[in-house]
Enzyme design. Structure first.
Site, PDB file in Angstrom:
ATOM      1  N   ASP A  28      24.388 -81.179  51.540  1.00  0.00           N
ATOM      2  CA  ASP A  28      25.364 -81.310  50.968  1.00  0.00           C
ATOM      3  C   ASP A  28      25.979 -80.091  52.337  1.00  0.00           C
ATOM      4  O   ASP A  28      25.446 -79.204  52.385  1.00  0.00           O
ATOM      5  CB  ASP A  28      25.604 -80.725  49.462  1.00  0.00           C
ATOM      6  CG  ASP A  28      27.331 -80.773  49.122  1.00  0.00           C
ATOM      7  OD1 ASP A  28      27.353 -81.262  47.476  1.00  0.00           O
ATOM      8  OD2 ASP A  28      28.059 -79.585  49.621  1.00  0.00           O
ATOM      9  N   ILE A  29      26.979 -80.876  52.217  1.00  0.00           N
ATOM     10  CA  ILE A  29      28.052 -79.587  53.512  1.00  0.00           C
ATOM     11  C   ILE A  29      28.562 -78.162  52.794  1.00  0.00           C
ATOM     12  O   ILE A  29      28.853 -76.984  53.386  1.00  0.00           O
ATOM     13  CB  ILE A  29      28.657 -80.514  53.931  1.00  0.00           C
ATOM     14  CG1 ILE A  29      29.115 -79.595  55.278  1.00  0.00           C
ATOM     15  CG2 ILE A  29      30.705 -80.873  53.360  1.00  0.00           C
ATOM     16  CD1 ILE A  29      29.953 -80.578  56.385  1.00  0.00           C
ATOM     17  N   ASN A  84      29.003 -86.098  38.698  1.00  0.00           N
ATOM     18  CA  ASN A  84      29.954 -85.855  38.374  1.00  0.00           C
ATOM     19  C   ASN A  84      30.614 -87.436  38.618  1.00  0.00           C
ATOM     20  O   ASN A  84      30.366 -88.043  39.119  1.00  0.00           O
ATOM     21  CB  ASN A  84      30.983 -85.510  39.084  1.00  0.00           C
ATOM     22  CG  ASN A  84      30.447 -83.994  38.095  1.00  0.00           C
ATOM     23  OD1 ASN A  84      29.782 -83.598  37.360  1.00  0.00           O
ATOM     24  ND2 ASN A  84      30.239 -83.494  39.986  1.00  0.00           N
ATOM     25  N   HIS A  90      35.563 -83.386  38.036  1.00  0.00           N
ATOM     26  CA  HIS A  90      35.393 -82.378  39.056  1.00  0.00           C
ATOM     27  C   HIS A  90      34.594 -83.312  40.342  1.00  0.00           C
ATOM     28  O   HIS A  90      33.583 -82.894  40.817  1.00  0.00           O
ATOM     29  CB  HIS A  90      33.919 -81.587  38.304  1.00  0.00           C
ATOM     30  CG  HIS A  90      34.337 -80.441  37.588  1.00  0.00           C
ATOM     31  ND1 HIS A  90      35.867 -79.824  38.060  1.00  0.00           N
ATOM     32  CD2 HIS A  90      34.659 -80.570  36.259  1.00  0.00           C
ATOM     33  CE1 HIS A  90      36.112 -78.666  36.556  1.00  0.00           C
ATOM     34  NE2 HIS A  90      35.019 -79.395  36.026  1.00  0.00           N
ATOM     35  N   GLN A  91      34.707 -85.156  40.136  1.00  0.00           N
ATOM     36  CA  GLN A  91      34.388 -85.713  41.312  1.00  0.00           C
ATOM     37  C   GLN A  91      35.269 -85.548  41.717  1.00  0.00           C
ATOM     38  O   GLN A  91      36.369 -86.381  41.848  1.00  0.00           O
ATOM     39  CB  GLN A  91      33.675 -87.009  40.534  1.00  0.00           C
ATOM     40  CG  GLN A  91      33.278 -88.012  41.133  1.00  0.00           C
ATOM     41  CD  GLN A  91      33.350 -89.625  41.226  1.00  0.00           C
ATOM     42  OE1 GLN A  91      33.482 -90.058  39.677  1.00  0.00           O
ATOM     43  NE2 GLN A  91      33.420 -90.544  41.997  1.00  0.00           N
ATOM     44  N   HIS A  97      27.345 -89.800  43.864  1.00  0.00           N
ATOM     45  CA  HIS A  97      26.501 -88.988  44.352  1.00  0.00           C
ATOM     46  C   HIS A  97      25.508 -88.714  43.033  1.00  0.00           C
ATOM     47  O   HIS A  97      26.271 -88.359  41.833  1.00  0.00           O
ATOM     48  CB  HIS A  97      27.159 -88.537  44.908  1.00  0.00           C
ATOM     49  CG  HIS A  97      27.687 -87.614  44.793  1.00  0.00           C
ATOM     50  ND1 HIS A  97      29.208 -87.721  44.753  1.00  0.00           N
ATOM     51  CD2 HIS A  97      28.290 -86.656  44.873  1.00  0.00           C
ATOM     52  CE1 HIS A  97      30.300 -87.390  44.003  1.00  0.00           C
ATOM     53  NE2 HIS A  97      29.537 -86.688  44.170  1.00  0.00           N
ATOM     54  N   PHE A  98      24.254 -87.913  43.210  1.00  0.00           N
ATOM     55  CA  PHE A  98      24.091 -87.060  42.396  1.00  0.00           C
ATOM     56  C   PHE A  98      22.959 -85.587  43.543  1.00  0.00           C
ATOM     57  O   PHE A  98      22.886 -86.040  44.305  1.00  0.00           O
ATOM     58  CB  PHE A  98      22.019 -87.450  42.109  1.00  0.00           C
ATOM     59  CG  PHE A  98      22.408 -88.592  41.100  1.00  0.00           C
ATOM     60  CD1 PHE A  98      22.242 -89.982  41.479  1.00  0.00           C
ATOM     61  CD2 PHE A  98      21.720 -88.600  39.471  1.00  0.00           C
ATOM     62  CE1 PHE A  98      23.035 -91.272  40.327  1.00  0.00           C
ATOM     63  CE2 PHE A  98      21.891 -89.695  39.308  1.00  0.00           C
ATOM     64  CZ  PHE A  98      22.317 -91.167  39.659  1.00  0.00           C
ATOM     65  N   HIS A  99      23.869 -84.802  43.241  1.00  0.00           N
ATOM     66  CA  HIS A  99      23.599 -83.446  43.174  1.00  0.00           C
ATOM     67  C   HIS A  99      21.881 -83.166  42.764  1.00  0.00           C
ATOM     68  O   HIS A  99      21.829 -83.251  41.505  1.00  0.00           O
ATOM     69  CB  HIS A  99      24.655 -82.370  42.967  1.00  0.00           C
ATOM     70  CG  HIS A  99      26.145 -82.421  43.501  1.00  0.00           C
ATOM     71  ND1 HIS A  99      26.835 -82.036  44.071  1.00  0.00           N
ATOM     72  CD2 HIS A  99      26.858 -83.571  42.941  1.00  0.00           C
ATOM     73  CE1 HIS A  99      27.907 -82.129  44.552  1.00  0.00           C
ATOM     74  NE2 HIS A  99      27.903 -83.017  43.794  1.00  0.00           N
TER      75      HIS A  99
END
Ligand code: AMP
Length: 136
Positions: A28-29, A84, A90-91, A97-99
């Protein structure tokens, strides 16, 4: 076209950790904690409930292995998986995507959890309604 579609097409670079026929994982950036990883399907769908069984299975197959890699790289012994769906939830990027977010002493995901109490009658309604939906 989402930013993740551009990453998948190679138009935008990423720090790639893993790739197979259905899945890409990259850093993640804007990491919430050191080692924060994103795992995405190659299938371009905004929400989890829209994913094909093949994409879902491919992500499920690799998520635990990626979690182990995040733990090994960061020394974290705890982590959160966050996924999300919808701007109200909060998407920000409308590609599934999965964090994987390591919980470190210094940083990690903060979770607000306003637990209620399950009502028995409502529980029965929900079970019936969800089971009917699953059988459709
Ligand atoms: P979400 O709020 O669940 O949609 O999270 C989107 C995530 O994508 C955020 O954590 C961003 O930091 C991350 N993100 C956005 N653009 C990029 C990018 N180009 N490379 C890596 N991560 C990104």
């Amino acid at each position: 076209m989402t930013i993740f579609a551009k990453i998948l097409s190679g138009e935008i670079p990423c720090h790639r950790v893993y790739e197979d026929a259905h899945v890409l994982a990259f850093l993640d950036i804007g990491p919430v904690s050191d080692g924060h990883l994103l795992v995405i399907p190659k299938e371009a769908k905004a929400h989890l409930h829209e994913l094909s069984d093949d994409s879902a299975a491919a992500i499920g197959r690799v998520l635990p292995r990626l979690a182990r890699a995040v733990m090994a790289a960061t020394g974290a012994t705890a982590y959160n998986i966050l996924q999300n769906n919808g701007a109200a939830a909060h998407q920000a990027v409308m590609h599934v995507h999965f964090h994987i977010i390591p919980k470190l002493a210094s940083a990690g995901l903060g979770v607000g959890w306003n637990a209620g109490k399950l009502d028995g009658a409502r529980a029965q309604e929900l079970v019936a309604s969800m089971q009917a939906a699953m059988n459709r």
